[in-house]
Design a protein around this motif. Structure first.
Motif, PDB file in Angstrom:
ATOM      1  N   GLN A 133       0.825  -1.203   0.000  1.00  0.00           N
ATOM      2  CA  GLN A 133       0.000   0.000   0.000  1.00  0.00           C
ATOM      3  C   GLN A 133       0.860   1.253   0.000  1.00  0.00           C
ATOM      4  N   GLU A 134       1.930   1.233   0.790  1.00  0.00           N
ATOM      5  CA  GLU A 134       2.818   2.398   0.847  1.00  0.00           C
ATOM      6  C   GLU A 134       3.474   2.664  -0.504  1.00  0.00           C
ATOM      7  N   GLY A 167       1.993   2.135  -3.245  1.00  0.00           N
ATOM      8  CA  GLY A 167       0.924   2.451  -4.189  1.00  0.00           C
ATOM      9  C   GLY A 167       0.513   1.281  -5.070  1.00  0.00           C
ATOM     10  N   GLU A 168       0.970   0.064  -4.733  1.00  0.00           N
ATOM     11  CA  GLU A 168       0.648  -1.110  -5.544  1.00  0.00           C
ATOM     12  C   GLU A 168      -0.657  -1.775  -5.110  1.00  0.00           C
ATOM     13  N   PRO A 178      -4.485  -0.551  -3.146  1.00  0.00           N
ATOM     14  CA  PRO A 178      -5.216   0.646  -2.711  1.00  0.00           C
ATOM     15  C   PRO A 178      -5.203   0.788  -1.191  1.00  0.00           C
ATOM     16  N   SER A 234      -5.972  -5.459  -6.350  1.00  0.00           N
ATOM     17  CA  SER A 234      -5.293  -4.232  -6.782  1.00  0.00           C
ATOM     18  C   SER A 234      -6.263  -3.232  -7.387  1.00  0.00           C
TER      19      SER A 234
END
Length: 198
Positions: free
Chosen positions: A141-142, A144-145, A147, A193
């Protein structure tokens, strides 16, 4: 001639190998002192030195299963969504060794559910697995892969998905060969994703 500590350790290893072969062939349902003795070519009397009661045999088998599972070759985790995928792939019965281990794990559930202390231990074990997966989800998540959202919830869903896939693959390997298992996991992760919120 007196027996040495090395003799005892070698005999214990032989016993452990016999326990593992019985588990691989018959699961926890077929794990008895008599079956292990027959596999070892020994008497049940000899085994009572190692396992005075059935619960001792089951406890040893569970320890052995933990050791074998921990020692199984794993893929390098990488980072982000790739690390989540790799961790989930390592749960699936994609090799002969992982299939044997998976069959034994699933057969152990009945023994664990029948014994409150084992049930609690299994709950902790699966909880630790979800926690590790949660950390991998949070890292993805960090990057951006994946949500934004609750990484623990996403990890619980992914863990549940992959354990369900394990069961289906073990019961119906013809319909769930390794390539199909991998494809289903990739479909699941693609859907994860694409979700707006986890």
């Amino acid at each position: 001639m007196p027996r040495t500590k090395g003799d005892h350790e070698a005999r214990r290893r032989d016993v452990s190998e016999a326990v593992w072969r019985v588990l691989a062939a018959h699961g926890f349902g077929g794990l008895t002192l008599r079956a292990v003795a027959a596999e070892l070519g020994a008497t049940t009397g000899l085994l009572t030195h190692y396992f005075p009661a059935k619960r001792d045999l089951v406890a040893h088998a569970l320890e052995l299963l933990d050791e074998r599972t921990a020692a199984r070759p794993r893929h390098a985790l990488g980072s982000g969504l790739s690390a989540v995928r790799t961790a989930l792939l390592d749960v699936l019965p994609l090799t002969a060794e992982a299939t044997v281990s998976g069959r034994i794990w699933v057969s152990s559930w009945d023994a664990a559910l029948a014994e409150p202390a084992l049930s609690a231990e299994y709950a902790l074990k699966y909880g630790r697995g979800r926690d590790k997966l949660r950390d991998l989800v949070a890292a993805a998540q960090e990057l951006g892969e994946l949500p934004p959202g609750d990484p623990a919830r996403a990890a619980a869903g992914a863990h549940s998905f992959v354990l369900g896939l394990v069961v289906q693959a073990l019961f119906d390997p013809g319909r769930f060969p390794p390539a199909h298992q991998t494809g289903l996991l990739d479909d699941y992760l693609a859907g994860l994703s694409a979700r707006p919120h986890l």
